[in-house]
Scaffold this motif. Structure first.
Motif, PDB file in Angstrom:
ATOM      1  N   ASN A  26       0.808  -1.219   0.000  1.00 46.47           N
ATOM      2  CA  ASN A  26       0.000   0.000   0.000  1.00 46.47           C
ATOM      3  C   ASN A  26       0.840   1.267   0.000  1.00 46.47           C
ATOM      4  O   ASN A  26       0.309   2.368  -0.153  1.00 46.47           O
ATOM      5  CB  ASN A  26      -0.932   0.023   1.213  1.00 46.47           C
ATOM      6  CG  ASN A  26      -0.179  -0.144   2.516  1.00 46.47           C
ATOM      7  OD1 ASN A  26       0.481  -1.160   2.730  1.00 46.47           O
ATOM      8  ND2 ASN A  26      -0.262   0.846   3.391  1.00 46.47           N
ATOM      9  N   TRP A  86      -7.610  -0.903   2.206  1.00 47.75           N
ATOM     10  CA  TRP A  86      -7.196  -2.022   1.351  1.00 47.75           C
ATOM     11  C   TRP A  86      -7.876  -3.329   1.735  1.00 47.75           C
ATOM     12  O   TRP A  86      -7.919  -4.265   0.933  1.00 47.75           O
ATOM     13  CB  TRP A  86      -5.674  -2.210   1.441  1.00 47.75           C
ATOM     14  CG  TRP A  86      -4.891  -1.376   0.472  1.00 47.75           C
ATOM     15  CD1 TRP A  86      -4.955  -0.024   0.324  1.00 47.75           C
ATOM     16  CD2 TRP A  86      -3.936  -1.848  -0.480  1.00 47.75           C
ATOM     17  NE1 TRP A  86      -4.073   0.384  -0.647  1.00 47.75           N
ATOM     18  CE2 TRP A  86      -3.435  -0.716  -1.161  1.00 47.75           C
ATOM     19  CE3 TRP A  86      -3.438  -3.102  -0.802  1.00 47.75           C
ATOM     20  CZ2 TRP A  86      -2.467  -0.814  -2.164  1.00 47.75           C
ATOM     21  CZ3 TRP A  86      -2.467  -3.199  -1.796  1.00 47.75           C
ATOM     22  CH2 TRP A  86      -1.997  -2.068  -2.470  1.00 47.75           C
ATOM     23  N   GLN A 114      -3.053  -1.254  -6.441  1.00 48.52           N
ATOM     24  CA  GLN A 114      -3.657  -2.328  -5.665  1.00 48.52           C
ATOM     25  C   GLN A 114      -4.011  -3.528  -6.552  1.00 48.52           C
ATOM     26  O   GLN A 114      -3.812  -4.673  -6.166  1.00 48.52           O
ATOM     27  CB  GLN A 114      -4.906  -1.818  -4.954  1.00 48.52           C
ATOM     28  CG  GLN A 114      -5.478  -2.788  -3.930  1.00 48.52           C
ATOM     29  CD  GLN A 114      -6.589  -2.156  -3.100  1.00 48.52           C
ATOM     30  OE1 GLN A 114      -7.073  -1.075  -3.406  1.00 48.52           O
ATOM     31  NE2 GLN A 114      -6.977  -2.828  -2.043  1.00 48.52           N
TER      32      GLN A 114
END
Length: 500
Positions: free
Chosen positions: A162, A206, A171
């Motif tokens: 990240n 995330w 991502q």
């Protein structure tokens, strides 16, 4: 002040999550003598179960070796250094917690790197070749050490994807890397443990996309992982960094974050590993060398096992080179030990924990109390500390306990570290901060690093003993209480030793 009445019977179990794993500098550093000497000391007095660091697939380990024959590109997987390092780990009673990274330069899609030692952070140019590399490494380890052994080694995919400093892709690119890696691991053996996404603090957004991706595509996930630190932006000075700190409770909140964010997803209930944690995320912040750091982390070690399956202190040793070669013996390194095995106060916090029992009797804001199977009671006490905004702590902190002891007399041994005792960093400052201490100075620092120890016998009234502990500033103390079984023969008279 209130006296804490310690129960006679356990109220729970103190797990080994606090020493299930420890962090380390990059893989190649394990070939050095100072590194191995430090790890041997840590293992003899603390005994971690797993060890995790970066660089397994970096160029300085030399696993990925492309070559040409008659103009045709071929690949060799070489394990010369891998075997030496893993052999050394296992000989010291510690298992690898494997991290798949960083990218070998001959397989990388770009030339972006991180750290002084230039770990490549770009996605693979060829995901099939990456998967072949993962299968090759894991398959070799299984062939050398046996499938039952390697099944106990968690395998984590990458490090902090990240953050742009550690992953140049987005991502979706990490999800693709994770998918290729996880399937490659499972092709070697379905029962091997693979997980991720090894997130840094502050990126909890995330979690949901990761859970959705692996669920939708049926990608294996055996555990989830993240990191935890509590410092603010770096305030740089030459060869050092200062930072603000949040309260230590922030670490426990971060430990709990994966379970909170994965609740209701297909990943809920999976083991959670905090594969890095410390106060500061900088390897040149002097807070790591202080007694404050030990007191700061004491409540985290005491309670962290209730939230996660492991939490790995980053790192066991100052043999570490992310921002370059250290410029002095005390330089704010992550390690519990300096180069040359000088023990820092945080080392003693862990060594104290290693002497505690598994039967939990009591736990609070300034104490953890256990009993072992032999009946020995241990009290870990600390001065509660806050973060930057909480201001300085007082010079003294008092802890009063009523402890159950099944004997007429108890033997009490107390070991302490604080701002002046068991504190090599304080002694080093008083020496004038020598960057490269002489042999005599090193000997003095090692002696100054040892905890101050006191012992006495205490009468027990009605199977309970009153214990009052006065702790100095930023102190962490361990009290070990053993029932006394007096075996003195009837003719002994210590008054007569001097013939009086």
């Amino acid at each position: 002040m209130t006296i804490i009445h310690v129960p006679d019977r356990p109220v729970g179990t103190l797990t080994d999550a606090w020493r299930a794993c420890v962090g380390t500098g990059r893989f190649n550093l394990a070939l050095r003598k100072d590194y191995q000497d430090s790890l041997a000391l840590v293992q003899s007095e603390i005994g971690f179960h797993h060890i995790r660091g970066h660089g397994l697939l970096g160029d300085d380990v030399g696993v990925h070796r492309p070559y040409e024959v008659s103009g045709e590109r071929r690949l060799l997987h070489s394990f010369t250094y891998v075997d030496q390092v893993v052999d050394a780990y296992l000989a010291l009673g510690i298992k690898p917690f494997l991290e798949l990274g960083f990218m070998p330069s001959a397989l990388a899609s770009g030339d972006r790197t991180v750290f002084w030692w230039q770990g490549n952070i770009t996605p693979p140019a060829d995901h099939d070749e990456w998967a072949d590399l993962v299968r090759g490494v894991v398959g070799h380890l299984v062939g050398r050490y046996g499938i039952e052994e390697v099944r106990t080694w968690p395998i984590e995919v990458w490090n902090e994807p990240n953050l742009a400093q550690f992953w140049s892709g987005d991502q979706d690119a990490y999800h693709r890397l994770y998918e290729a890696s996880a399937h490659a691991v499972k092709e070697v053996d379905a029962d091997l443990q693979v997980g991720g996404p090894s997130l840094s603090p502050g990126s909890d957004e995330w979690w949901a996309p990761f859970a959705e991706f692996v669920t939708a595509r049926d990608v294996p996930v055996d555990f989830v992982s993240r990191h935890a630190y509590t410092t603010g932006p770096a305030q740089h000075v030459p060869f050092g960094t200062y930072q603000t700190l949040r309260a230590p409770s922030s670490l426990l909140e971060q430990f709990d974050a994966p379970r909170r964010h994965l609740e209701g997803t297909a990943l809920a209930g999976l083991p959670v590993h905090i594969t890095e944690f410390n106060s500061s995320y900088r390897p040149d912040n002097p807070v790591h060398d202080t007694a404050y750091n030990a007191a700061y982390l004491a409540p985290v070690l005491a309670a962290g096992g209730d939230l996660v399956d492991s939490f790995a202190y980053w790192t066991f040793s100052d043999t570490f080179e992310e921002v370059g070669i250290p410029t002095g013996i005390f330089h704010g390194g992550f390690g519990m030990l300096t180069h040359g095995q000088i023990k820092k106060p945080t080392y003693h916090l862990y060594a104290f924990m290693a002497r505690m029992g598994s039967h939990l009797l009591a736990r609070g804001a300034d104490h953890l109390i256990t009993r072992d199977d032999a009946g020995r009671i241990t009290v870990l006490g600390w001065q509660p500390v806050g973060g930057t905004e909480d201001g300085p702590e007082p010079e003294r902190h008092t802890l009063r306990l009523s402890v159950p002891v099944d004997a007429a007399t108890a033997f009490v041994m107390r070991s302490s570290v604080n701002e002046t005792e068991g504190n090599a960093w304080a002694a080093w400052r008083e020496m004038g901060r020598p960057r490269f201490p002489t042999s005599r100075q090193l000997d003095a620092l090692r002696e100054a690093a040892e905890p101050v120890r006191r012992h006495t016998s205490v009468a027990v009234d009605g199977c309970r003993m009153n214990l009052e502990l006065t702790l100095g500033r930023h102190e962490v103390t361990l009290v070990e209480i053993d029932p006394v079984r007096d075996e003195s023969p009837p003719w002994v008279d210590d008054v007569r030793i001097l013939g009086r």
